[in-house]
Design an enzyme around this catalytic site. Structure first.
Site, PDB file in Angstrom:
ATOM      1  N   GLU A 125       0.816  -1.209   0.000  1.00 28.88           N
ATOM      2  CA  GLU A 125       0.000   0.000   0.000  1.00 28.88           C
ATOM      3  C   GLU A 125       0.861   1.277   0.000  1.00 28.88           C
ATOM      4  OE1 GLU A 125      -2.782   2.719  -0.100  1.00 28.88           O
ATOM      5  OE2 GLU A 125      -3.361   0.603  -0.176  1.00 28.88           O
ATOM      6  N   THR A 163      -5.673   1.482  -5.576  1.00 31.49           N
ATOM      7  CA  THR A 163      -5.351   0.075  -5.299  1.00 31.49           C
ATOM      8  C   THR A 163      -6.141  -0.866  -6.199  1.00 31.49           C
ATOM      9  OG1 THR A 163      -4.812   0.561  -2.992  1.00 31.49           O
ATOM     10  CG2 THR A 163      -5.314  -1.722  -3.532  1.00 31.49           C
ATOM     11  N   HIS A 165      -1.475   3.538   4.665  1.00 26.30           N
ATOM     12  CA  HIS A 165      -2.531   4.209   3.898  1.00 26.30           C
ATOM     13  C   HIS A 165      -2.763   5.602   4.478  1.00 26.30           C
ATOM     14  CE1 HIS A 165      -6.329   5.060   1.918  1.00 26.30           C
ATOM     15  NE2 HIS A 165      -6.253   3.914   1.246  1.00 26.30           N
ATOM     16  N   ASP A 199       1.572  -0.310  -4.931  1.00 28.93           N
ATOM     17  CA  ASP A 199       0.346  -0.257  -5.733  1.00 28.93           C
ATOM     18  C   ASP A 199       0.096   1.109  -6.363  1.00 28.93           C
ATOM     19  OD1 ASP A 199      -0.290   1.022  -3.353  1.00 28.93           O
ATOM     20  OD2 ASP A 199      -2.192  -0.034  -3.048  1.00 28.93           O
ATOM     21  N   HIS A 200       0.467   2.199  -5.684  1.00 33.05           N
ATOM     22  CA  HIS A 200       0.283   3.547  -6.223  1.00 33.05           C
ATOM     23  C   HIS A 200       1.072   4.521  -5.365  1.00 33.05           C
ATOM     24  CE1 HIS A 200      -2.488   4.409  -2.882  1.00 33.05           C
ATOM     25  NE2 HIS A 200      -3.086   3.263  -3.163  1.00 33.05           N
TER      26      HIS A 200
END
Length: 635
Positions: free
Chosen positions: A254, A298, A413, A472-473
């Site tokens: 994440e 995600t 996150h 993921d990003h």
């Protein structure tokens, strides 16, 4: 002294001017719009007016002042909500909201602290025009009796409105030719046609894409298939099937960006365990790998990795096209004897995963009901990563082998907060609380991965597995560029820098192989599907995929972003500027032009496949188009 008499339609004029002025101020204070010249500034000033005049002007058709005022208040409130929704969304995603995203309401209840962190009391100022309008209605004397508006006046008013619309479009098209063909570049659209007109255009594009499925007959796939076949990279015979039969554990890290790898923060090592993997004898470490996600974040990364297609530019495929036919990596692995599953300690309905995983042909979803989640072992979005990994390995012990487990972490996150007992390093000291806390949650994520590896070894699952881990990003958006420039020791973060900061780590760890090395080629998430499949000896030559095997000698160093930017080994295209990657200096646009066209083609082909649900007309076993579309639909 004669008392002042307010001109007729003063309230309409105040409503128009107040909303126009507020919108222009918001453009300059709440969005980071790159204005390069006086023409672009003029367009930015004009573009809200073209819509505001029309929207408020409809009040002229009401026959009484009372009805007109009610209408003006309603429109003012609606436009204020639309603008503020974009401001809030921009703070979180550094992007503008889309029509598709508005229907993702099932996620809102899970946002919790993330939403609270981006809203403040001063945000009432975004409704200043509505407040001004209400004051004007209260204190400006009302006209007596019925005050109908003459047809000639209405006609002149709307002729003026349309003239401004055409002036806006004309200037925009001059400044940026073929503007309306770039629906994926939302910042460009807002800069040129304005926030309100952008939303009308977005609704049109969304309606058009919805109609594509109904009208599709499969013939569109011929051109796409020809392109895919012509650009397919040959397998590397030395790598094909080299790790056949191993379990595959795919870990979505994440919000993890590459700038923390092999780096320190005020003398503190941020990722000690991941750092050790970058030079591990069993690890292929890709140091020029990029996320390619859009608004789906995600879920987009999941979609890209599973399908080797891009996500959509306007929303999350998981929501907008959850019932489509797909040819996923999970489906292919299942056909080759793998037990396929997803492990994510969140609600099964979040991001519509319960539906999309059925379309992906995934055997089982281990959602929050599969985990023991308490107040003590959870934070922010759910189960902390360390207990998540520990409990997940316990679940893996019961699985039939070989298995393919896709794991989605949570703790790192936004808004990047931890409980005191989980903090391992101090905060950073920039002007951004988000960046300051980010290093702490990344450090926790790193520790959780170390725990995961140790647990796999302890339970005897380590040696016969391939562990693929990727960011993921992005975690730190462009809204925090000032703080990032401080951390990176730069005067400012340019469009060139921002593109390169989209790099996320990729580790392919193969225990006992001794094959580890650092891989330097530019690559993206879209390349993971063919890479993993080929390492397992599974053929993909008939698959409708846009990525290429990272180990193929024909793999091209080209990474296309969802917003039209791209990176090669020599060039960076960002902010509509072509940069020499080695120097960071602007170079001739002609150097980037072939890749600009290539990027546009691949994004368009991917959109066609998704919007038309075209894979329902495709036989992946043979690579042939199913000619009788109606027969397919009946089946």
């Amino acid at each position: 002294m004669k008392s002042f008499k307010w001109p007729k339609h003063s309230i309409l004029a105040i409503a128009i001017f107040a909303t126009w002025l507020k919108t222009v101020i918001v453009y300059h204070t709440s969005f980071e719009l790159d204005i390069e010249n006086a023409m672009q500034e003029l367009i930015l000033i004009i573009n809200p007016l073209s819509f505001i005049l029309f929207a408020y002007g409809i009040s002229l058709f009401f026959k009484t002042e009372k009805l007109r005022n009610r209408y003006l208040i309603t429109v003012s409130a609606f436009l204020a909500i639309v603008l503020f929704a974009n401001v809030g969304f921009y703070r979180f995603y550094n992007d503008f909201i889309t029509f598709a995203v508005l229907f993702q309401t099932s996620n809102f209840g899970d946002l919790g602290n993330s939403v609270a962190d981006i809203i403040s009391f001063t945000d009432i100022l975004y409704f200043a025009d509505l407040i001004v309008l209400l004051i004007a209605i209260k204190f400006i004397p009302k006209s007596e009796g019925i005050t109908p508006v003459r047809i000639e006046m209405r006609r002149a008013y709307f002729v003026l409105s349309m003239a401004i619309v055409f002036l806006n479009l004309g200037l925009s098209e001059t400044e940026r030719p073929q503007l309306l063909t770039r629906a994926f570049d939302r910042e460009l659209l807002v800069k040129n046609i304005g926030t309100y007109n952008y939303h009308l255009y977005d609704i049109y594009v969304q309606s058009k894409s919805s109609a594509q499925r109904a009208l599709a007959d499969g013939s569109e796939l011929v051109e796409v298939d020809n392109y895919v076949q012509a650009n397919q990279a040959a397998v590397n015979p030395e790598m094909f099937g080299k790790y056949k039969g191993r379990n595959v554990i795919l870990v979505s890290l994440e919000s993890l960006q590459s700038f923390v790898i092999n780096n320190e923060m005020n003398g503190e090592v941020v990722t000690p365990f991941l750092n050790s993997l970058t030079n591990d004898k069993d690890t292929y470490y890709f140091n020029d790998f990029y996320h390619q996600t859009g608004l789906g974040k995600t879920s987009d990364s999941e979609f890209i990795v599973e399908n080797s297609l891009f996500g959509l530019g306007r929303g999350a495929v998981f929501f907008t096209h959850g019932g489509n036919t797909y040819n996923t990596m999970s489906e292919k692995l299942g056909e080759n004897g793998y037990f396929t599953n997803v492990m994510h300690s969140n609600n099964s309905s979040f991001w519509n995963r319960n539906e999309i995983y059925e379309s992906f042909n995934i055997d089982k979803f281990y959602d929050i009901e599969s985990y023991e989640v308490t107040d003590e072992n959870s934070v922010n979005w759910g189960l902390k990563d360390i207990p998540f990994f520990e409990q997940s390995v316990d679940l893996m012990k019961e699985m039939d082998q070989p298995f393919y487990s896709k794991m989605i972490t949570l703790t790192n996150h936004y808004p990047f907060t931890l409980e005191e007992e989980d903090i391992m390093i101090p905060e950073y000291n920039s002007n951004s609380g988000t960046l300051n806390r980010y290093f702490q949650t990344v450090r926790y994520l790193d520790e959780s991965i170390k725990t995961f590896f140790d647990k796999l070894k302890e339970e005897g699952l380590y040696d016969n597995s391939i562990i693929v881990m990727y960011g993921d990003h992005y975690g730190i958006s462009e809204n925090h560029n000032k703080a990032m420039s401080m951390y990176l020791g730069k005067e400012e973060i340019t469009a060139y820098d921002s593109a390169l900061l989209q790099s996320v780590p990729l580790f392919i760890h193969v225990p006992g192989s001794g094959d580890g090395q650092v891989m330097d080629e530019a690559a993206g998430q879209i390349d993971l599907r063919p890479t993993i499949m080929h390492l397992l000896g599974i053929e993909t030559s008939n698959d409708m995929q846009l990525g290429a095997d990272l180990f193929s000698e024909e793999h091209e160093d080209l990474v296309i972003f969802r917003d039209g930017r791209f990176i090669t080994d020599d060039l960076v295209y960002a902010g509509e500027v072509c940069y020499d990657r080695n120097t960071g200096e602007q170079t001739e646009i002609e150097a980037c032009q072939p890749y600009i066209e290539r990027s546009s083609i691949e994004l368009e082909y991917s959109d066609q496949i998704i919007n038309g649900d075209l894979l329902r007309f495709y036989d992946e076993a043979t690579g042939n188009l199913l000619q009788d579309a109606l027969e397919v639909e009946e089946k």
